[in-house]
Motif scaffolding. Structure first.
Motif, PDB file in Angstrom:
ATOM      1  N   GLN A 143      19.583  26.015  20.302  1.00 41.21           N
ATOM      2  CA  GLN A 143      19.623  27.258  19.552  1.00 41.21           C
ATOM      3  C   GLN A 143      20.932  27.308  18.782  1.00 41.21           C
ATOM      4  N   LYS A 228      15.765  28.216  17.005  1.00 41.48           N
ATOM      5  CA  LYS A 228      16.059  29.534  17.564  1.00 41.48           C
ATOM      6  C   LYS A 228      17.433  29.969  17.067  1.00 41.48           C
ATOM      7  N   ILE A 230      20.229  33.331  17.147  1.00 38.98           N
ATOM      8  CA  ILE A 230      20.635  34.626  17.696  1.00 38.98           C
ATOM      9  C   ILE A 230      21.911  35.066  16.976  1.00 38.98           C
ATOM     10  N   GLN A 237      24.091  41.921  20.217  1.00 45.35           N
ATOM     11  CA  GLN A 237      23.186  40.852  19.829  1.00 45.35           C
ATOM     12  C   GLN A 237      22.058  41.402  18.964  1.00 45.35           C
ATOM     13  N   SER A 239      18.369  40.036  16.621  1.00 43.65           N
ATOM     14  CA  SER A 239      17.415  38.949  16.388  1.00 43.65           C
ATOM     15  C   SER A 239      17.331  38.641  14.902  1.00 43.65           C
TER      16      SER A 239
END
Length: 657
Positions: A143, A228, A230, A237, A239
């Motif tokens: 990620q 992925k 983030i 955090q 998305s």
């Protein structure tokens, strides 16, 4: 004093370094270890990548909640080479330091790839080799963490807002935003049963997209290639879906306007709900290009189709032209990982001059017509010694080109295939073209139009000159269609007169009235009333307000007659949106032959206009040396955009230096 860390030579072209961090009990960084792995090896450890900006995370110092000067300072990290045991220290930027000290113990146990640490930045050969490998590095990671910088006073609320707009299902979101006609933001929120943001929170959301990460060229592939992604802003955090939907919100907010009559390129951010042009540019890029390959509003996101989409397009560097980087060559090198990798890869070489990198990349992509319509005006060219037919990929591209807004259907140069020949030793391009016209009169620019002065100047030209009109259009309709390149800004269908005509009338009435109000006295050097009366007598156009209507609205503005003013403002919106999309950074002109058009705002009189065989737009041409010419951008000219000039024009070879 610790010795500087000395990097050992990487053993193979596919080798990369990964970082392991040790933490003390209080969470402060003690040191890090570097291990070497083969990025293509199946047994290599899993790792995460970091995407961040080297300098300040804030595009504007005024958005920084702390002391802006700290970002110029550097911190020290102790490194150990796990294979040799050699150790030493390296300097890291303050923004990277801020990220590292926020890692938790669990995250620290992972292997991390960070460009500033894992690449020997002093070794140009290694740097070039690792840049060539960058797409593999990001595609192979478990990620990517995007670090937007430390939180500010609004980050907590922004995170909640982003979670709220990411919560509706894809089909519900699509149903809310894809209605026809385009829905207002408030109706979108109502359809999704989400409370409408306060003015203050709109401003805070705009400031999120003003963070430097959204404006850097390298961050695009760093967030497109991984499976992925983030986002972190301090402790909080977000998305990728929320970032994408937030971008849609900011784009719509800007285009609707805080004041529906706003059309300018500068926004006062003193107002609580203001959205700056910089935030709009970042949001526009994300909403357009991150959403392009899949259902843009779906919760599911196909990274594979997304990568295939980017790899299959030839205009990636042009799309990245609005992004920032310290080295102009990175406008090419940062795009390589997003291109299809068939054939020989384009070499990364930081010893090569920028003009050679841009020219060779242009030739590598084949000499297509896109080079002509992507070519910037010389007023914003930055790279010296660049052939005029090679786009300067480091020049600021403030808005998307016309062909992305419906203008791809224009065929000024006919439908035959574009052909050209390179005289390689001289970097001269030979192609078939003919002279169409030249620029004789300049009217109002987009910037001037926002205060009405541009309209006054342009209407004055229409009144003074005896211009021909197109069949089925009066002079005023030709004028308002020209200002928006005869496109609504989002499709290839010409605007309907019964919709855009009345909106232009309201637009014209409002901005002329504002101009009247801003004059120091009633005895102005320009008699606007006479211009309007004269144009009405010549055209009898239903799309031009009368002098009395403008004067009456000017009085209403002075007397704060909100009912009258708001009734006019309501009609302005349709035309304003199209004008912002098509006319921003452009200027109105009239040619020697009496044709109306719009072109780059730095346009000068006397510039020649040529039609090039197979090119959708007429191009601007300046005289060069030894009978050659220099390409200087492209224009919209009424009445020739569908090949009409080919009835009398005859192509002959010209040479562009």
């Amino acid at each position: 004093m610790e010795q500087p860390f000395e990097y050992a030579k990487l053993p193979s072209p596919s080798s990369i370094r990964l970082l392991e961090l040790d933490f003390s009990r209080d969470g402060g960084i003690i040191d890090g270890r570097l291990i070497v792995v083969d990025v293509h090896a199946e047994g290599r450890p899993q790792y995460i990548c970091l995407s961040y900006t080297w300098g300040t995370p804030f595009l504007f110092a005024k958005n920084d909640p702390g002391d802006p000067s700290i970002w110029d300072k550097v911190s020290v990290l102790k490194l150990t080479d796990s294979s040799t045991g050699a150790s030493g220290v390296i300097s890291i930027t303050r923004n990277l330091h801020e990220f590292l000290i926020r890692l938790t113990r669990n995250e620290a146990a992972a292997h991390i790839w960070i460009d500033a640490i894992c690449i020997n930045q002093q070794d140009l050969a290694e740097r070039a080799s690792q840049v060539q490998l960058m797409s593999d590095i990001y595609e192979s990671c478990a990620q990517t963490i995007v670090w937007l910088g430390p939180e500010d006073q609004n980050t907590s609320e922004i995170t909640e807002m982003m979670a709220a707009i990411a919560s509706p299902k894809g089909k519900d979101w699509k149903a809310a935003v894809k209605k026809t006609p385009s829905p207002s933001l408030k109706s979108v929120f109502q359809s999704l049963d989400i409370p409408f943001f306060s003015e203050g929170m709109w401003g805070a959301l705009g400031r999120l997209y003003e963070r430097s990460w959204f404006h850097r060229v390298w961050t695009v592939q760093e967030s497109v290639l991984p499976g992925k992604v983030i986002f972190f802003c301090g402790r909080f955090q977000m998305s990728l879906l929320s970032i994408r939907r937030g971008a849609y919100m900011i784009r719509q907010r800007f285009e609707e306007g805080i004041d529906p009559t706003y059309i300018g390129a500068e926004v006062s951010t003193d107002k609580p709900g203001a959205v700056s042009l910089e935030a709009y540019r970042a949001a526009h890029f994300i909403d357009r290009y991150y959403n392009a390959p899949t259902n843009p509003y779906d919760n599911t996101y196909s990274y594979e189709s997304h990568r295939q989409f980017w790899a299959g397009v030839s205009r990636v560097p042009t799309w990245l032209q609005s992004k920032l980087c310290a080295d102009p060559r990175d406008h090419v090198y940062a795009a390589l990982g997003l291109h299809a990798r068939d054939g020989d890869p384009f070499p990364v070489d930081y010893t090569k001059p920028t003009e050679d990198v841009f020219t060779e990349f242009c030739l590598k992509q084949d000499l297509g017509v896109s080079n002509l319509i992507n070519k910037e005006h010389s007023s914003i060219t930055r790279v010296a010694n660049l052939p005029s037919w090679v786009p300067d990929l480091s020049a600021p591209l403030y808005i998307s080109p016309w062909y992305t807004k419906g203008g791809a259907g224009y065929r000024a140069g006919g439908s035959e295939r574009f052909e050209c020949q390179l005289v390689s030793e001289q970097k001269v391009l030979r192609l078939p073209a003919f002279e169409l016209d030249n620029i004789q009169h300049l009217g109002g620019s987009f910037m001037e139009t926002q205060n009405g002065a541009g309209l006054v100047k342009s209407l004055g030209l229409l009144d003074t000159l005896n211009l021909p009109t197109l069949e089925g259009q009066d002079l005023i309709e030709s004028f308002w269609r020209t200002l928006i390149a005869n496109l609504p800004g989002y499709s290839n269908r010409a605007p309907k007169a019964e919709i855009w005509g009345p909106s232009f009338r309201s637009f014209c009435r409002y901005y002329l009235a504002r101009w009247v109000c801003e004059q120091p006295n009633t005895e102005t050097s320009i008699d606007l009333g006479s211009i309007l009366d004269s144009l009405h007598q010549k055209t009898n156009s239903p799309w031009l307000p009368s002098a009395d209507e403008v004067a009456g609205l000017a009085e209403g503005i002075k007397e704060n007659d909100h009912q009258l003013v708001n009734s006019v403002i309501e009609g302005v919106k349709t035309y304003t949106v199209s004008l912002k999309r098509m006319f921003m950074h452009h200027i109105f002109f009239i040619t020697r032959g009496g044709r109306m058009g719009i072109g780059p705002q730095a346009l000068t009189t006397g510039t020649q206009i040529f039609v090039v065989k197979g090119c959708g737009y007429p191009v601007l041409i300046q005289k060069g040396r030894e009978g050659r010419y220099r390409l200087d951008g492209h224009v919209y000219v009424e009445g020739v955009m569908h090949g009409e000039a080919l009835k009398w024009g005859r192509f002959m070879d010209i040479e562009l230096e």
